[in-house]
Design a protein around this motif. Structure first.
Motif, PDB file in Angstrom:
ATOM      1  N   UNK A 120       3.897 -18.715  -5.274  1.00 54.44           N
ATOM      2  CA  UNK A 120       4.282 -19.986  -4.643  1.00 54.44           C
ATOM      3  C   UNK A 120       3.002 -20.783  -4.426  1.00 54.44           C
ATOM      4  N   UNK A 121       2.410 -21.225  -5.520  1.00 57.33           N
ATOM      5  CA  UNK A 121       1.116 -21.904  -5.431  1.00 57.33           C
ATOM      6  C   UNK A 121       0.005 -20.930  -5.776  1.00 57.33           C
ATOM      7  N   UNK A 122      -1.051 -20.919  -4.979  1.00 59.52           N
ATOM      8  CA  UNK A 122      -2.159 -19.985  -5.213  1.00 59.52           C
ATOM      9  C   UNK A 122      -2.154 -18.897  -4.137  1.00 59.52           C
ATOM     10  N   UNK A 123      -2.626 -17.683  -4.507  1.00 57.49           N
ATOM     11  CA  UNK A 123      -2.626 -16.543  -3.586  1.00 57.49           C
ATOM     12  C   UNK A 123      -3.870 -15.700  -3.830  1.00 57.49           C
ATOM     13  N   UNK A 124      -4.303 -15.012  -2.775  1.00 58.13           N
ATOM     14  CA  UNK A 124      -5.353 -14.025  -2.979  1.00 58.13           C
ATOM     15  C   UNK A 124      -4.713 -12.684  -3.330  1.00 58.13           C
ATOM     16  N   UNK A 125      -5.548 -11.714  -3.656  1.00 57.80           N
ATOM     17  CA  UNK A 125      -5.036 -10.421  -4.102  1.00 57.80           C
ATOM     18  C   UNK A 125      -4.153  -9.753  -3.059  1.00 57.80           C
ATOM     19  N   UNK A 126      -4.574  -9.765  -1.808  1.00 58.28           N
ATOM     20  CA  UNK A 126      -3.827  -9.082  -0.756  1.00 58.28           C
ATOM     21  C   UNK A 126      -2.450  -9.706  -0.550  1.00 58.28           C
ATOM     22  N   UNK A 127      -2.381 -11.030  -0.605  1.00 51.75           N
ATOM     23  CA  UNK A 127      -1.090 -11.703  -0.436  1.00 51.75           C
ATOM     24  C   UNK A 127      -0.109 -11.294  -1.529  1.00 51.75           C
ATOM     25  N   UNK A 128      -0.578 -11.243  -2.757  1.00 53.40           N
ATOM     26  CA  UNK A 128       0.297 -10.864  -3.869  1.00 53.40           C
ATOM     27  C   UNK A 128       0.747  -9.412  -3.727  1.00 53.40           C
ATOM     28  N   UNK A 129      -0.178  -8.555  -3.338  1.00 52.80           N
ATOM     29  CA  UNK A 129       0.149  -7.138  -3.189  1.00 52.80           C
ATOM     30  C   UNK A 129       1.187  -6.940  -2.093  1.00 52.80           C
ATOM     31  N   UNK A 130       1.046  -7.663  -0.985  1.00 49.16           N
ATOM     32  CA  UNK A 130       1.990  -7.546   0.119  1.00 49.16           C
ATOM     33  C   UNK A 130       3.360  -8.086  -0.275  1.00 49.16           C
ATOM     34  N   UNK A 131       3.390  -9.172  -1.037  1.00 47.60           N
ATOM     35  CA  UNK A 131       4.663  -9.730  -1.484  1.00 47.60           C
ATOM     36  C   UNK A 131       5.431  -8.747  -2.368  1.00 47.60           C
ATOM     37  N   UNK A 132       4.696  -7.949  -3.138  1.00 50.71           N
ATOM     38  CA  UNK A 132       5.318  -6.954  -4.006  1.00 50.71           C
ATOM     39  C   UNK A 132       5.601  -5.638  -3.284  1.00 50.71           C
ATOM     40  N   UNK A 133       5.065  -5.493  -2.072  1.00 50.53           N
ATOM     41  CA  UNK A 133       5.270  -4.265  -1.303  1.00 50.53           C
ATOM     42  C   UNK A 133       4.549  -3.064  -1.879  1.00 50.53           C
ATOM     43  N   UNK A 134       3.374  -3.300  -2.473  1.00 53.43           N
ATOM     44  CA  UNK A 134       2.598  -2.226  -3.094  1.00 53.43           C
ATOM     45  C   UNK A 134       1.434  -1.826  -2.199  1.00 53.43           C
ATOM     46  N   UNK A 135       1.251  -0.510  -2.022  1.00 48.03           N
ATOM     47  CA  UNK A 135       0.213  -0.032  -1.100  1.00 48.03           C
ATOM     48  C   UNK A 135      -1.113   0.249  -1.794  1.00 48.03           C
ATOM     49  N   UNK A 136      -1.057   0.656  -3.062  1.00 46.13           N
ATOM     50  CA  UNK A 136      -2.277   1.084  -3.753  1.00 46.13           C
ATOM     51  C   UNK A 136      -2.923  -0.090  -4.480  1.00 46.13           C
ATOM     52  N   UNK A 137      -4.127  -0.449  -4.053  1.00 49.91           N
ATOM     53  CA  UNK A 137      -4.807  -1.627  -4.613  1.00 49.91           C
ATOM     54  C   UNK A 137      -5.155  -1.458  -6.083  1.00 49.91           C
ATOM     55  N   UNK A 138      -5.656  -0.259  -6.461  1.00 50.09           N
ATOM     56  CA  UNK A 138      -6.064  -0.031  -7.838  1.00 50.09           C
ATOM     57  C   UNK A 138      -4.863  -0.059  -8.776  1.00 50.09           C
ATOM     58  N   UNK A 139      -3.759   0.512  -8.309  1.00 43.74           N
ATOM     59  CA  UNK A 139      -2.534   0.498  -9.111  1.00 43.74           C
ATOM     60  C   UNK A 139      -2.034  -0.934  -9.313  1.00 43.74           C
ATOM     61  N   UNK A 140      -2.071  -1.737  -8.259  1.00 37.25           N
ATOM     62  CA  UNK A 140      -1.644  -3.138  -8.377  1.00 37.25           C
ATOM     63  C   UNK A 140      -2.504  -3.872  -9.387  1.00 37.25           C
ATOM     64  N   UNK A 141      -3.810  -3.643  -9.333  1.00 31.24           N
ATOM     65  CA  UNK A 141      -4.714  -4.351 -10.239  1.00 31.24           C
ATOM     66  C   UNK A 141      -4.445  -3.981 -11.695  1.00 31.24           C
ATOM     67  N   UNK A 142      -4.309  -2.662 -11.946  1.00 30.12           N
ATOM     68  CA  UNK A 142      -4.184  -2.212 -13.325  1.00 30.12           C
ATOM     69  C   UNK A 142      -2.796  -2.447 -13.911  1.00 30.12           C
ATOM     70  N   UNK A 143      -1.757  -2.295 -13.081  1.00 29.85           N
ATOM     71  CA  UNK A 143      -0.389  -2.370 -13.607  1.00 29.85           C
ATOM     72  C   UNK A 143       0.202  -3.765 -13.552  1.00 29.85           C
ATOM     73  N   UNK A 144      -0.243  -4.597 -12.640  1.00 31.28           N
ATOM     74  CA  UNK A 144       0.368  -5.912 -12.447  1.00 31.28           C
ATOM     75  C   UNK A 144      -0.600  -7.058 -12.757  1.00 31.28           C
ATOM     76  N   UNK A 145      -1.688  -7.106 -11.984  1.00 28.16           N
ATOM     77  CA  UNK A 145      -2.543  -8.287 -12.032  1.00 28.16           C
ATOM     78  C   UNK A 145      -3.323  -8.404 -13.343  1.00 28.16           C
TER      79      UNK A 145
END
Length: 464
Positions: A403-428
């Protein structure tokens, strides 16, 4: 001196603090200071003379133990020191049992109380005789497999020509002619007849725990379940990525086999068998296994990630598994899981305490292979349609939360993902590689001010 595991500070006396005395007595002992605030500063006790008489009597009358009660002075102010020794027998306060763990006091009930009382009696749950069981309840085929598996390590005594009962005696799983609980769990025909939830439930989920697609329940003794769970996982629950080397089709395991086997063995050996069943959840991008039973006193989650001593909850079961060559006895189980993932180039497994038990989560090789697939020439490397669809789903889910621009933490929280490395590699990262997402500070990818926004290409994907 600071307040810690075996020290407690209280400004004034309250009879409720007898619970702390009981907790120290049942653990490793400790000292309670009456007349000190939360920072350890003496606040003085105007009624110290009366407390010196009352506290010893209350401890003796309610718990039947003796503690050293001393009057101390600091800067002209009086405070009381209560030294509690550890007791080898269980200590109760009006029929209730308390235990000091870490810096907190807890009341023991249910399974925890049962294990505590057994430990004080020099027993563990699996070392107790099962009065209702007989040699007829033992599955000879499971014993034969156990002996066969043990041949490579040569840790088991010679069993040729011995009866089933004699073999169990050599494994220290009997008391006279009576069977111990460990014998039923390891080799029983129907362990569930004696103990509830001796089973492993495997569920195949989508992206979260609300999306259950199918499941299997594996029952039987430990020898049977160890093989059957692995068979079900590989034949029904796991998807393998595919590479082509020349004209040859090469399948790779989504998870390191050594890690999967060690996770299952850990759960079978260390679980609380009077608690819930083992739960194994397979998701699109990860696999987790949970067993009831918290870490033993003095062992932390951080300790599991480095060298630590072996402290099995069920030592009779653990010893038998060691003799068969299934496990080692040096506390290396979690290290083997972590190292197996590291060698496979996967994110570090996540280990956490939750819901009264331990959960270990592996993150899938499919994510790694799919990410590489976006960076390699597709004419030389392919992944299965299942993997491609999986990553497309993950990337699409990411695009949909913008919804516009977001930082990494905001996107991770919106997806309900706890693992930062997994979010980076699998999504972002896949979304960035496909030019669906752009960086607001592209010249500094790791900038603390970095934010992300949808590109026109990303918006087009959402409109399709």
């Amino acid at each position: 001196m600071s307040e810690r595991q075996n020290i407690e500070w209280k400004q004034s006396w309250h009879d409720d603090y007898l619970k702390w005395v009981c907790g120290f007595a049942n653990a490793i002992g400790g000292t309670i200071y009456i007349g000190k605030d939360d920072k350890g500063n003496v606040v003085d006790l105007p009624d110290h003379q009366k407390l010196l008489e009352d506290i010893p009597n209350k401890i003796r009358n309610t718990m039947g133990i003796i503690c050293d009660i001393n009057l101390q002075e600091e800067a002209g102010k009086k405070f009381i020191e209560i030294k509690v020794n550890p007791y080898s027998v269980p200590v109760s306060l009006r029929g209730r049992y308390y235990y000091r763990t870490g810096s907190t006091k807890m009341e023991l009930t249910g399974v925890e109380l049962n294990e505590f009382l057994l430990k004080k009696a020099g027993k563990t749950w699996d070392d107790v005789v099962e009065e209702g069981a007989s040699i007829k309840d033992i599955d000879e085929a499971s014993i034969a497999k156990f002996i066969s598996d043990s041949q490579e390590k040569s840790r088991i005594p010679i069993t040729k020509g011995l009866s089933v009962l004699q073999i169990l005696e050599k494994l220290q799983l009997t008391e006279g002619k009576k069977l111990k609980r460990a014998a039923i769990l390891l080799f029983g025909k129907h362990p569930g007849k004696f103990y509830p939830n001796v089973e492993v439930r495997i569920g195949r989920f989508g992206e979260d725990a609300t999306d259950l697609r199918f499941q299997e329940v594996i029952e039987g003794n430990l020898i049977q379940m160890l093989d059957e769970v692995q068979t079900q996982l590989h034949h029904k629950f796991l998807i393998r990525p595919v590479d082509f080397v020349g004209m040859q089709r090469v399948e790779k395991d989504a998870y390191p086999l050594a890690a999967l086997r060690e996770m299952l063995l850990n759960a079978l050996v260390h679980r609380t068998y009077m608690g819930a069943h083992i739960q194994l959840r397979v998701f699109d991008d990860r696999l987790s296994i949970w067993n009831e039973g918290l870490l033993p006193h003095g062992l932390s989650l951080d300790d599991l990630k480095k060298e630590h001593n072996s402290r099995p909850r069920n030592p009779k079961i653990a010893k038998a598994c060691f003799m068969a060559g299934y496990i080692e006895t040096w506390g290396r189980g979690t290290l083997k899981i972590i190292n197996a993932c590291k060698e496979a180039g996967l994110p570090e497994p996540e280990i956490r305490e939750m819901n009264g038990g331990i959960e270990i989560t592996l993150f899938s090789r499919l994510v790694e292979e799919a990410q590489k697939g976006t960076q390699r020439d597709v004419s030389t490397t392919q992944v299965t349609t299942q993997v491609t669809m999986q990553v497309t789903t993950q990337v699409r889910n990411l695009l949909e939360v913008f919804e516009g621009t977001h930082n990494r933490q905001e996107l991770q929280e919106k997806l309900g993902l706890a693992n930062r490395e997994h979010f980076r590699k699998a999504y972002l990262q896949p979304a960035i590689d496909l030019e669906f997402v752009a960086l607001t500070v592209p010249e500094k990818p790791k900038s603390s001010k970095q934010r992300y926004t949808l590109t026109e290409r990303g918006k087009n994907v959402l409109s399709q």
